[in-house]
Write a protein that holds these residues in place. Sequence first.
Motif, PDB file in Angstrom:
ATOM      1  N   LEU A   1      -7.974  -8.163  -4.344  1.00 37.64           N
ATOM      2  CA  LEU A   1      -8.732  -7.175  -3.696  1.00 37.64           C
ATOM      3  C   LEU A   1     -10.256  -7.337  -3.603  1.00 37.64           C
ATOM      4  O   LEU A   1     -10.963  -6.320  -3.381  1.00 37.64           O
TER       5      LEU A   1
ATOM      6  N   ILE B   1      -5.973   4.269  -6.802  1.00 37.06           N
ATOM      7  CA  ILE B   1      -7.097   4.998  -6.101  1.00 37.06           C
ATOM      8  C   ILE B   1      -6.711   6.396  -5.866  1.00 37.06           C
ATOM      9  O   ILE B   1      -5.814   6.633  -5.315  1.00 37.06           O
TER      10      ILE B   1
ATOM     11  N   HIS C   1       0.921  -1.076  -0.051  1.00 37.86           N
ATOM     12  CA  HIS C   1      -0.066  -0.030   0.038  1.00 37.86           C
ATOM     13  C   HIS C   1       0.958   1.225  -0.070  1.00 37.86           C
ATOM     14  O   HIS C   1       1.433   1.537   0.919  1.00 37.86           O
TER      15      HIS C   1
ATOM     16  N   GLY D   1      -1.866  -3.581  -3.669  1.00 40.47           N
ATOM     17  CA  GLY D   1      -1.896  -5.018  -4.431  1.00 40.47           C
ATOM     18  C   GLY D   1      -1.001  -5.992  -3.310  1.00 40.47           C
ATOM     19  O   GLY D   1      -0.937  -5.585  -1.981  1.00 40.47           O
TER      20      GLY D   1
ATOM     21  N   MET E   1     -14.658  -3.728  -6.628  1.00 36.10           N
ATOM     22  CA  MET E   1     -14.716  -2.473  -5.986  1.00 36.10           C
ATOM     23  C   MET E   1     -15.980  -2.372  -5.028  1.00 36.10           C
ATOM     24  O   MET E   1     -17.049  -2.789  -5.402  1.00 36.10           O
TER      25      MET E   1
ATOM     26  N   GLY F   1      -1.384  -8.211 -10.468  1.00 35.10           N
ATOM     27  CA  GLY F   1      -2.094  -6.819 -10.807  1.00 35.10           C
ATOM     28  C   GLY F   1      -2.348  -6.260  -9.254  1.00 35.10           C
ATOM     29  O   GLY F   1      -1.919  -6.508  -8.229  1.00 35.10           O
ATOM     30  N   TYR F   2      -3.019  -5.078  -9.512  1.00 42.78           N
ATOM     31  CA  TYR F   2      -3.339  -4.216  -8.389  1.00 42.78           C
ATOM     32  C   TYR F   2      -4.249  -3.018  -8.610  1.00 42.78           C
ATOM     33  O   TYR F   2      -4.705  -3.113  -9.770  1.00 42.78           O
ATOM     34  N   ARG F   3      -4.461  -1.992  -7.489  1.00 42.30           N
ATOM     35  CA  ARG F   3      -5.475  -1.034  -7.956  1.00 42.30           C
ATOM     36  C   ARG F   3      -5.011   0.405  -7.969  1.00 42.30           C
ATOM     37  O   ARG F   3      -4.243   0.447  -6.782  1.00 42.30           O
TER      38      ARG F   3
END
Length: 115
Positions: A110, A86, A39, A106, A113, A82-84
């Motif tokens: 996750l 925001i 994070h 990630g 959403m 993969g990851y997000r």
Amino acid sequence: MAKETIFSKIINGDVPADIVYQDDLVTAFRDINPKAPSHILIVTHLLLPSVNDATAEHELALGRLFTVAAKIAQQEGIDQNGYRLIVNCNYHGGQEVSHFHMHLLGGRPLGPMVI
Ligand code: 5GP
């Protein structure tokens, strides 16, 4: 121009943080309260409070947030799974720190959403 924030102090080295990347436009460091194994906050050096303050003149600097996200994801070894990414904006968006930044999350699935 907006006022200094806790993130400005981290960028300047006045407040300690676990910095994973820094260049002339952005600084990236681990979130103090991580929501995932990786994070990371990628913070622009521009003193922009939120996305609302972005204009065409900021496009180069703000574009750097994405290319650095890709670089850090590779560094963290999370790029293939993969990851997000925001970006929160103001009260309804859940933004706590008024200094334009991107979250990179990630290291685990996750899920969809949750809104
Ligand atoms: P926002 O809700 O504004 O999008 O996200 C702000 C994030 O900054 C939060 O996830 C919070 O945990 C993180 N944060 C707040 N203060 C500090 C700090 O002093 N150091 C670090 N490393 N993270 C912080």
